[in-house]
Design an enzyme around this catalytic site. Structure first.
Site, mmCIF file in Angstrom:
data_model
loop_
_atom_site.group_PDB
_atom_site.id
_atom_site.type_symbol
_atom_site.label_atom_id
_atom_site.label_comp_id
_atom_site.label_asym_id
_atom_site.label_seq_id
_atom_site.Cartn_x
_atom_site.Cartn_y
_atom_site.Cartn_z
ATOM 1 N N GLU A 33 0.839 -1.200 0.000
ATOM 2 C CA GLU A 33 0.000 0.000 0.000
ATOM 3 C C GLU A 33 0.876 1.252 0.000
ATOM 4 O O GLU A 33 1.887 1.299 0.719
ATOM 5 C CB GLU A 33 -0.835 -0.024 1.299
ATOM 6 N N HIS A 35 2.562 4.544 0.938
ATOM 7 C CA HIS A 35 2.843 5.184 2.220
ATOM 8 C C HIS A 35 3.560 6.510 1.995
ATOM 9 O O HIS A 35 4.596 6.785 2.610
ATOM 10 C CB HIS A 35 3.680 4.264 3.112
ATOM 11 N N ASP A 44 3.616 -1.769 5.897
ATOM 12 C CA ASP A 44 2.785 -2.423 6.918
ATOM 13 C C ASP A 44 3.270 -3.835 7.238
ATOM 14 O O ASP A 44 3.277 -4.254 8.407
ATOM 15 C CB ASP A 44 1.314 -2.459 6.484
ATOM 16 N N HIS A 119 -1.859 -3.476 9.384
ATOM 17 C CA HIS A 119 -2.654 -2.703 8.399
ATOM 18 C C HIS A 119 -4.070 -2.551 8.955
ATOM 19 O O HIS A 119 -4.787 -3.542 9.142
ATOM 20 C CB HIS A 119 -2.643 -3.452 7.058
ATOM 21 N N GLU A 121 -6.968 -1.736 8.007
ATOM 22 C CA GLU A 121 -8.167 -2.255 7.339
ATOM 23 C C GLU A 121 -8.337 -3.762 7.497
ATOM 24 O O GLU A 121 -9.389 -4.318 7.200
ATOM 25 C CB GLU A 121 -8.109 -1.920 5.839
ATOM 26 N N HIS A 174 -1.371 7.248 9.209
ATOM 27 C CA HIS A 174 -0.875 6.553 8.021
ATOM 28 C C HIS A 174 0.333 7.273 7.415
ATOM 29 O O HIS A 174 0.232 8.437 7.038
ATOM 30 C CB HIS A 174 -1.989 6.451 6.978
ATOM 31 N N GLU A 179 4.775 5.349 11.913
ATOM 32 C CA GLU A 179 5.323 4.426 10.918
ATOM 33 C C GLU A 179 6.691 4.896 10.416
ATOM 34 O O GLU A 179 7.600 4.083 10.211
ATOM 35 C CB GLU A 179 4.352 4.257 9.742
HETATM 36 ZN ZN ZN Z 1 0.829 1.642 7.223
HETATM 37 MN MN MN Z 2 -2.013 0.257 5.964
#
Ligand code: ZN
Ligand code: MN
Length: 258
Positions: A33, A35, A44, A119, A121, A174, A179
């Protein structure tokens, strides 16, 4: 270093270790994904795997390879599906991956399985996969499964020191300070501090529309600023995560079965 990476072991070494020591087995789950421009697509899964490995090190655990594709990125916590590179799977696919892997670990004789999610979701689809696997296995399994989102192990005190101006919440984090700082600790060579954008914090309405509206999301993909990220914050958070997750695993699996 006590960590054993399952994918680097022979099947006989793995079989004997599981039989002899009943080790906790960690299964990281992530996503591929966007970032932002400063972090890699695999963030992630890289972070859930790194956190799982450093927790496992402390308690003689085994770390399985991460499930590295996650459920569809949502605008309010991952930027959404419209970014090039974001590569997601349908809910049924993720549920199936978790269900099948949990069942396989049970067949190996693993009794302590810890699924470390990185992650946002993924959460309920991992939960569903665990639930279906345990339904498949009942009543003949001795396996118990712990599921966690690694960020929930950060303490209020640490969040206050990492976010002196106030914590924006995990959804908007995010590709931001948590992160980015953890990546600076675990994988500094993959971080481009010079490319951190000035976007954010994103301001979302209290509803969603479908098809999703890409203009809600900053073009960089970052939902709140990563400025203020550094490796020292990363190390503090990484140590806290590993220590607290290891302690939770030990406490939970030492507890007598109901
Ligand atoms: Zn992430
Ligand atoms: Mn994620």
């Amino acid at each position: 270093m006590n960590t054993v990476n399952m994918n680097k072991m022979s099947w006989v070494a793995y079989r004997d270790l599981v039989a002899a020591t009943n080790p906790p087995v960690f299964l990281p789950v992530g996503a591929l994904e966007q970032h932002g421009p400063h972090l890699p697509l695999g963030t992630d899964a890289l972070l859930s795997a790194a956190v799982a490995a450093s927790a496992a090190e402390r308690i003689n655990g085994i770390v399985a390879p991460a499930l590295s594709y996650g459920y569809k990125s949502q605008p309010k916590c991952g930027g959404g599906q419209h970014f090039c590179g974001t590569t997601s799977v349908d809910a049924q696919t993720l549920i199936g991956l978790v269900r099948d892997t949990v069942r396989e670990f049970a067949r190996h004789g693993v009794k302590k399985l810890i699924i470390v999610n990185g992650h946002y979701e993924n959460q309920w689809f991992i939960t569903e996969g665990i639930d279906l696997a345990l339904r498949d296995l009942q009543p003949n399994t001795k396996m118990r499964v712990m599921r966690l989102e690694y960020w929930d192990f950060l303490t209020e005190a640490t969040l206050q020191s990492v976010f002196p101006d106030g914590f924006p919440g995990y959804a908007l984090e995010h590709a931001a300070v948590i992160e980015t700082s953890l990546m600076l600790h675990y994988h500094p060579e993959l971080v481009r501090l010079d490319l951190i954008p000035d976007d954010g914090p994103a301001d979302f309405p209290p509803y969603d529309v479908y098809p999703l509206n890409p203009t809600w999301v900053p073009p960089s993909g970052v939902l709140s600023s990563a400025r203020g990220s550094d490796a020292v914050k990363g190390e503090i958070m990484a140590t806290e995560l590993a220590t607290h997750i290891a302690a939770a695993v030990t406490a939970e699996f030492e507890r007598a079965r109901p």
